[in-house]
Design a protein around this motif. Structure first.
Motif, PDB file in Angstrom:
ATOM      1  N   SER A  76     -38.010 -30.811  38.686  1.00  0.00           N
ATOM      2  CA  SER A  76     -38.508 -29.938  37.093  1.00  0.00           C
ATOM      3  C   SER A  76     -38.587 -28.427  36.894  1.00  0.00           C
ATOM      4  N   SER A  77     -38.120 -28.260  36.178  1.00  0.00           N
ATOM      5  CA  SER A  77     -37.760 -26.796  35.639  1.00  0.00           C
ATOM      6  C   SER A  77     -36.641 -26.734  35.680  1.00  0.00           C
ATOM      7  N   GLY A  78     -35.618 -27.894  35.969  1.00  0.00           N
ATOM      8  CA  GLY A  78     -34.451 -27.149  36.937  1.00  0.00           C
ATOM      9  C   GLY A  78     -32.958 -27.600  35.855  1.00  0.00           C
ATOM     10  N   SER A  79     -31.898 -27.837  36.030  1.00  0.00           N
ATOM     11  CA  SER A  79     -31.036 -28.140  35.331  1.00  0.00           C
ATOM     12  C   SER A  79     -29.803 -27.942  35.444  1.00  0.00           C
ATOM     13  N   THR A  80     -28.751 -28.737  35.431  1.00  0.00           N
ATOM     14  CA  THR A  80     -27.395 -28.596  36.059  1.00  0.00           C
ATOM     15  C   THR A  80     -27.166 -28.232  37.359  1.00  0.00           C
ATOM     16  N   ALA A  81     -27.596 -26.631  36.932  1.00  0.00           N
ATOM     17  CA  ALA A  81     -26.915 -25.259  38.058  1.00  0.00           C
ATOM     18  C   ALA A  81     -27.453 -25.871  39.301  1.00  0.00           C
ATOM     19  N   ALA A  82     -29.009 -26.499  39.026  1.00  0.00           N
ATOM     20  CA  ALA A  82     -29.611 -26.833  40.838  1.00  0.00           C
ATOM     21  C   ALA A  82     -28.531 -28.185  41.367  1.00  0.00           C
ATOM     22  N   MET A  83     -28.025 -28.643  40.805  1.00  0.00           N
ATOM     23  CA  MET A  83     -27.139 -29.842  41.042  1.00  0.00           C
ATOM     24  C   MET A  83     -25.717 -29.218  41.583  1.00  0.00           C
ATOM     25  N   HIS A  84     -25.502 -28.405  41.269  1.00  0.00           N
ATOM     26  CA  HIS A  84     -24.239 -27.503  41.540  1.00  0.00           C
ATOM     27  C   HIS A  84     -23.325 -28.278  42.813  1.00  0.00           C
TER      28      HIS A  84
END
Length: 342
Positions: free
Chosen positions: A79-87
């Protein structure tokens, strides 16, 4: 009197919708403690690419190359994330030879919602359609590879929802949920997800009733706010009713989880600050005994996508699930033996 009652109800509903917007909760340490790591991930991730969804909207993704024959993962943030969080997850898997497509869900990051806004989708259920478009795009580029859908937190809820729907489940070969949100108010959920969210229950009730009568025009109203740091313009601070309904399992979640037939696994950290990890094994098992749940000692909610030990466990689970195309595993599953998938 017969005329007055509906009018009174409409007035009450209007007042509820007008005056019960959720307020932003204060920042919480569970998210703030990971801010430096997430900032570094944002700087280190590869450049974005874009694919066109069925409605013409451009959806953002980042590709982490692997080796042929090792499988492909589509990674979905929380939630409220983006691809950056899954790097951290994507980079680790890529270094082990697994190709990863990390996506910005619609209404997040560089994937715009209606009118270019964050925190909204065009209609309830749009994420299943978007992930179907992503799966078709990825399979066209990798026709011989097994495809696993991986999601963290709310992203974990998104992938479990996809796996539960017969029309969409076969778009992916396997599903891996990391610290997934299951349902509000249940034995796995902390109040307001540990302070991360503020929810307008009255708005959700009224909008859900309206949807029951086929009225969805107001589904773009905000029903949930999150404790998002103020200096990040690529993260939505609130969610509309349409987005929240698209991301979550039904409130009565057990029939949906029971419907999941594809190889599926859940990993959650024992120290998760948003959810009650120890409740997951028994609760999930009661709905679907074929879904394995592993609680990782000492791992927090954000740590499961950034801690080195957790990343090793995520990688091992992913590798195992991507090897499950072997005939022996498939035949065993048909006979009710799920050890291959655990």
């Amino acid at each position: 009197m017969a005329v007055a009652t509906p009018l009174i109800l409409l007035v009450v509903a209007g007042l509820v919708l007008a005056f019960t917007a959720p307020s932003a909760p204060p920042l919480i340490s569970a998210i703030q403690n990971s801010s430096n790591t997430m900032g570094r991930y944002a700087a280190e991730q590869p450049s974005p690419h874009f694919l066109k969804a069925r409605d013409g909207t451009r959806l953002s993704y980042r590709i982490y190359p692997g080796k042929m024959g090792m499988g492909v993962v589509v990674a979905v943030h929380g939630s409220s994330g983006s691809t950056a969080a899954m790097h951290g997850v994507a980079d680790t898997l890529s270094k082990r030879g697994i190709t990863v497509y990390s996506i910005d869900l619609r209404g997040h990051g560089l994937s715009p919602g209606p009118g270019g806004k964050l925190g909204d989708v065009a209609y309830r259920g749009q994420y299943e359609d978007d992930l179907a478009d992503v799966a078709a795009f990825v399979r066209k580029a990798n026709p011989e590879e097994r495809l696993l859908l991986l999601g963290h937190s709310t992203g974990g809820s998104v992938i479990l929802r996809t796996a539960s729907l017969a029309r969409y489940a076969k778009n992916f070969d396997a599903y891996l949920a990391l610290s997934p949100f299951i349902a509000p108010g249940g034995p796995m959920d902390r109040p307001n997800q540990g302070g991360w969210t503020s929810v307008s229950v009255p708005r959700i009730v009224v909008l859900s009733i309206l949807n029951g009568f086929g009225i969805s025009a107001l589904d773009h109203m905000t029903v949930l706010a999150m404790a998002v740091p103020p200096n990040d313009d690529l993260r939505p601070r609130s969610y509309s009713h349409a987005l929240l309904a698209s991301a979550n399992l039904p409130r009565d979640w057990k029939p949906s989880v029971a419907a999941i037939e594809a190889p599926t696994k859940i990993l959650i950290g024992s120290e998760d600050e948003l959810f009650i990890a120890k409740a997951y094994p028994s609760q999930i098992r009661s709905a679907n005994p074929h879904i394995a749940v592993h609680v990782l000692p000492g791992i927090t909610h954000m740590g499961i996508i950034s801690d080195e030990n957790a990343l090793d466990r995520v990688t091992a689970a992913t590798q195992r699930m991507l090897r499950q195309g072997e005939k022996g595993c498939i035949d065993a599953l048909k006979l009710g033996d799920t050890r291959c998938f655990h």
